[in-house]
Design a protein around this motif. Structure first.
Motif, PDB file in Angstrom:
ATOM      1  N   MET A  74     -17.025 -25.925  12.787  1.00  0.00           N
ATOM      2  CA  MET A  74     -17.629 -25.009  11.706  1.00  0.00           C
ATOM      3  C   MET A  74     -16.080 -26.117  10.418  1.00  0.00           C
ATOM      4  N   ALA A  75     -15.151 -26.553  11.053  1.00  0.00           N
ATOM      5  CA  ALA A  75     -14.051 -26.749  10.189  1.00  0.00           C
ATOM      6  C   ALA A  75     -14.624 -28.359   9.394  1.00  0.00           C
ATOM      7  N   ASP A  76     -15.792 -28.936  10.274  1.00  0.00           N
ATOM      8  CA  ASP A  76     -16.263 -30.291   9.131  1.00  0.00           C
ATOM      9  C   ASP A  76     -16.684 -29.684   8.723  1.00  0.00           C
ATOM     10  N   LEU A  77     -17.698 -29.016   8.130  1.00  0.00           N
ATOM     11  CA  LEU A  77     -19.068 -27.911   7.222  1.00  0.00           C
ATOM     12  C   LEU A  77     -17.994 -27.756   6.262  1.00  0.00           C
ATOM     13  N   CYS A  78     -16.580 -26.770   6.286  1.00  0.00           N
ATOM     14  CA  CYS A  78     -15.349 -25.964   5.260  1.00  0.00           C
ATOM     15  C   CYS A  78     -15.069 -27.437   4.469  1.00  0.00           C
ATOM     16  N   SER A  79     -15.033 -28.808   4.928  1.00  0.00           N
ATOM     17  CA  SER A  79     -14.330 -29.626   4.418  1.00  0.00           C
ATOM     18  C   SER A  79     -14.786 -30.529   3.804  1.00  0.00           C
ATOM     19  N   VAL A  80     -16.562 -29.770   3.524  1.00  0.00           N
ATOM     20  CA  VAL A  80     -17.533 -30.275   2.658  1.00  0.00           C
ATOM     21  C   VAL A  80     -17.204 -30.213   1.243  1.00  0.00           C
ATOM     22  N   PRO A  81     -17.341 -30.716  -0.044  1.00  0.00           N
ATOM     23  CA  PRO A  81     -17.040 -29.986  -1.384  1.00  0.00           C
ATOM     24  C   PRO A  81     -17.590 -28.937  -1.376  1.00  0.00           C
ATOM     25  N   PRO A  82     -17.951 -27.447  -1.934  1.00  0.00           N
ATOM     26  CA  PRO A  82     -18.461 -27.038  -2.343  1.00  0.00           C
ATOM     27  C   PRO A  82     -19.865 -27.237  -3.544  1.00  0.00           C
ATOM     28  N   GLU A  83     -20.758 -26.855  -3.678  1.00  0.00           N
ATOM     29  CA  GLU A  83     -21.423 -27.354  -5.089  1.00  0.00           C
ATOM     30  C   GLU A  83     -21.993 -26.214  -5.903  1.00  0.00           C
ATOM     31  N   CYS A 134     -12.321 -24.069 -13.925  1.00  0.00           N
ATOM     32  CA  CYS A 134     -13.057 -23.548 -12.178  1.00  0.00           C
ATOM     33  C   CYS A 134     -12.435 -24.545 -11.452  1.00  0.00           C
ATOM     34  N   TRP A 135     -11.478 -24.024 -10.615  1.00  0.00           N
ATOM     35  CA  TRP A 135     -11.166 -25.246  -9.226  1.00  0.00           C
ATOM     36  C   TRP A 135     -12.204 -24.316  -8.467  1.00  0.00           C
ATOM     37  N   VAL A 136     -12.646 -25.042  -7.193  1.00  0.00           N
ATOM     38  CA  VAL A 136     -13.098 -24.355  -6.047  1.00  0.00           C
ATOM     39  C   VAL A 136     -13.004 -25.558  -4.993  1.00  0.00           C
ATOM     40  N   SER A 137     -12.021 -25.769  -4.169  1.00  0.00           N
ATOM     41  CA  SER A 137     -11.657 -26.679  -3.775  1.00  0.00           C
ATOM     42  C   SER A 137     -11.514 -28.236  -4.133  1.00  0.00           C
ATOM     43  N   ASN A 138     -12.784 -29.070  -4.789  1.00  0.00           N
ATOM     44  CA  ASN A 138     -12.783 -30.017  -5.090  1.00  0.00           C
ATOM     45  C   ASN A 138     -13.325 -30.047  -6.153  1.00  0.00           C
ATOM     46  N   ALA A 139     -14.366 -28.705  -5.833  1.00  0.00           N
ATOM     47  CA  ALA A 139     -15.259 -28.189  -7.617  1.00  0.00           C
ATOM     48  C   ALA A 139     -14.894 -27.947  -8.255  1.00  0.00           C
ATOM     49  N   THR A 140     -14.947 -29.111  -9.597  1.00  0.00           N
ATOM     50  CA  THR A 140     -13.976 -28.561 -11.565  1.00  0.00           C
ATOM     51  C   THR A 140     -15.718 -27.632 -12.335  1.00  0.00           C
ATOM     52  N   ALA A 141     -15.354 -27.176 -12.740  1.00  0.00           N
ATOM     53  CA  ALA A 141     -16.292 -26.176 -13.875  1.00  0.00           C
ATOM     54  C   ALA A 141     -15.631 -26.311 -15.030  1.00  0.00           C
ATOM     55  N   THR A 142     -16.112 -26.540 -16.236  1.00  0.00           N
ATOM     56  CA  THR A 142     -15.326 -26.488 -17.485  1.00  0.00           C
ATOM     57  C   THR A 142     -15.737 -25.833 -18.008  1.00  0.00           C
ATOM     58  N   PHE A 143     -15.223 -24.646 -19.197  1.00  0.00           N
ATOM     59  CA  PHE A 143     -15.705 -23.420 -20.183  1.00  0.00           C
ATOM     60  C   PHE A 143     -14.984 -23.837 -21.899  1.00  0.00           C
ATOM     61  N   THR A 144     -15.084 -24.847 -22.821  1.00  0.00           N
ATOM     62  CA  THR A 144     -14.607 -25.115 -24.278  1.00  0.00           C
ATOM     63  C   THR A 144     -15.063 -23.927 -24.858  1.00  0.00           C
ATOM     64  N   LEU A 145     -14.535 -22.834 -24.927  1.00  0.00           N
ATOM     65  CA  LEU A 145     -14.226 -21.745 -26.272  1.00  0.00           C
ATOM     66  C   LEU A 145     -13.476 -22.693 -27.661  1.00  0.00           C
ATOM     67  N   ARG A 146     -14.309 -22.372 -28.312  1.00  0.00           N
ATOM     68  CA  ARG A 146     -13.729 -22.928 -29.660  1.00  0.00           C
ATOM     69  C   ARG A 146     -14.593 -21.665 -31.090  1.00  0.00           C
ATOM     70  N   ARG A 147     -13.125 -21.257 -32.361  1.00  0.00           N
ATOM     71  CA  ARG A 147     -13.505 -20.131 -32.416  1.00  0.00           C
ATOM     72  C   ARG A 147     -14.159 -20.672 -33.611  1.00  0.00           C
ATOM     73  N   VAL A 148     -15.228 -19.600 -34.220  1.00  0.00           N
ATOM     74  CA  VAL A 148     -16.069 -19.646 -35.682  1.00  0.00           C
ATOM     75  C   VAL A 148     -15.861 -18.160 -36.394  1.00  0.00           C
ATOM     76  N   GLU A 149     -15.873 -18.730 -37.995  1.00  0.00           N
ATOM     77  CA  GLU A 149     -16.318 -17.515 -38.600  1.00  0.00           C
ATOM     78  C   GLU A 149     -17.068 -16.408 -38.043  1.00  0.00           C
ATOM     79  N   ALA A 150     -16.837 -15.377 -38.151  1.00  0.00           N
ATOM     80  CA  ALA A 150     -18.225 -14.520 -38.019  1.00  0.00           C
ATOM     81  C   ALA A 150     -19.320 -14.070 -38.922  1.00  0.00           C
ATOM     82  N   ALA A 151     -20.209 -14.565 -38.994  1.00  0.00           N
ATOM     83  CA  ALA A 151     -21.021 -14.246 -40.376  1.00  0.00           C
ATOM     84  C   ALA A 151     -21.295 -12.448 -40.388  1.00  0.00           C
ATOM     85  N   GLY A 152     -20.286 -12.131 -41.253  1.00  0.00           N
ATOM     86  CA  GLY A 152     -20.210 -11.081 -42.226  1.00  0.00           C
ATOM     87  C   GLY A 152     -21.764 -10.777 -43.202  1.00  0.00           C
TER      88      GLY A 152
END
Length: 413
Positions: A1-10, A94-112
């Motif tokens: 069980m410990a070996d399975l938890c040591s595997v990085p998540p997908e 976002c970090w979960v163990s050794n897995a990383t996900a990235t979100f880049t937020l950029r500002r744009v002018e509102a189309a009024g």
């Protein structure tokens, strides 16, 4: 069980690093979901960071659940953001163990809708201005175009620009003689033929009417109440209108606004039906002004105005000394330098002396004194001679004459 938890998540969501373009004041939810193979949940704790700085652990909502095959576990971490300031934009990780996900937020002018509304209003205002300018300047532009590029109607044998027919009523006579005639002749240079007789006394036009109208390029009728009371207007105006259309090119009818409201004559409605064949003008209270639309519309219906320095009226009429060619004895405006036909007598100089009138004027230049003296001597000798040889006049061919024609009546004589 410990070996399975040591595997990085997908990482399932997002599949790749995401870049989001959002407007200021919007809300966004960042979802980070991972999966690992195990029969028991592992101690995987997600962590969030903004621009490399860790965020509070309570800023996200974490959920763990077992997959349907009961051999995998899923972990979802959701981060909700309110983008109310420029500092709220950036790179979220976002970090979960050794897995990383990235979100880049950029500002744009509102189309009024404000730019689109302003553009629509600007176009509307521009159209209104163009429409007002067209209504105000349309007649002036048309008149300028006619006077510059319109068809010239000269050398057509016409003596007058318009034949004006009006009733004998005092108001009609004053309108024609003191308003229409001075304005058209003195201001615009037209020449008018005025007639206050009944234009169509019978079912057929008279010979005088045909001859007089044929001398004019246009026909103007002042349709007052007194004019419409004539017999032909009451009994056969439709037939009379057809006759006038045959005699003249697009006749002009003038009605008075003050009387138009009171007139119930069928002639007015008939003229409205034939708007394409006639010109119907209304004299209003403000038409007295020389720059009013009435005079512009009237000039548009008349022939093209000809600018002539030092003279007014039709240059053709000026050359004819404002006389009817039917009664002209000396056509000095014609070239009389040579004989047009061997059988004619244009070159003999006989015609002037038979009728006892002077010779036509001759052109003399400053450098021709001898010719001038010779011409004077010749004229003197011809005037002193009393005997002329006219024995051959009967054999001459006068069908070749083109400088005059004789069509007079007893009244003209």
């Amino acid at each position: 069980m410990a070996d399975l938890c040591s595997v990085p998540p997908e990482i399932l969501v997002p599949a790749t690093n995401e870049t989001l373009e959002l407007a200021l004041g919007s809300q966004v939810t960042l979802n980070c979901t991972v999966r690992w193979a195990a029969t028991q949940p592992c101690q995987h704790l997600p962590a969030w960071a903004k621009d490399g700085q860790p965020l509070d652990t309570n800023s996200s909502q974490d959920t763990t659940w077992l997959a349907q095959n009961a051999s995998e576990w899923l972990l979802g971490s959701v981060l909700q953001l309110n983008l109310t300031h420029d500092s709220d934009f950036g790179v979220f990780t976002c970090w979960v163990s050794n897995a990383t996900a990235t979100f880049t937020l950029r500002r744009v002018e509102a189309a009024g809708h404000a730019p689109a509304v302003l553009a629509a209003l600007l176009v509307l205002v521009l159209l209104v201005l163009l429409a007002g300018l067209y209504v105000r300047c349309r007649l002036s532009l048309l008149l300028w175009y006619q006077n510059r590029y319109g068809e010239l109607e000269i050398n057509d044998g016409k003596l007058y620009d318009a034949y004006v027919s009006h009733a004998t009523a005092p108001d009609d006579r004053k309108f024609v003689h003191f308003i229409v005639k001075p304005q058209l002749e003195n201001r615009y240079g037209y020449k008018l033929f005025l007639d206050e007789q009944n234009i169509l006394p019978n079912s057929e036009p008279s010979a005088d009417l045909i001859m007089n109208v044929s001398r004019c390029r246009r026909l103007i009728l002042v349709l007052s109440v007194a004019y419409l009371e004539q017999d032909w207007c009451n009994s056969s105006f439709r037939e009379g209108l057809w006759r006038l259309l045959e005699l003249s090119k697009k006749p002009i009818f003038i009605i008075f606004e003050s009387q138009h409201r009171e007139i119930t004559h069928p002639a007015i409605s008939l003229l409205k039906q034939y708007r394409n064949a006639v010109t119907l003008l209304v004299w209003r209270a403000g038409s007295m002004t020389p720059s009013s639309d009435f005079w512009k519309e009237l000039c548009l219906a008349l022939p093209r105005k000809i600018s002539s320095q030092g003279t007014t009226g039709d240059p053709q009429t000026q050359l004819q000394e404002d006389k009817d060619p039917m009664l002209i004895l000396h056509s000095s405006y014609l070239d009389s330098g040579g004989d047009l036909h061997p059988d004619g007598d244009l070159g003999t100089g006989l015609r002037g002396y038979v009728f006892g009138s002077p010779l036509p004027p001759r052109l003399r230049g400053p450098r021709t004194p001898m010719a001038s003296a010779a011409s004077t001597t010749e004229d003197t000798q011809l005037r002193d001679s009393h005997e002329l040889d006219v024995s051959d006049l009967g054999s001459r061919n006068y069908g070749a004459r083109t400088d005059f024609y004789c069509l007079v009546t007893e009244d003209d004589i």
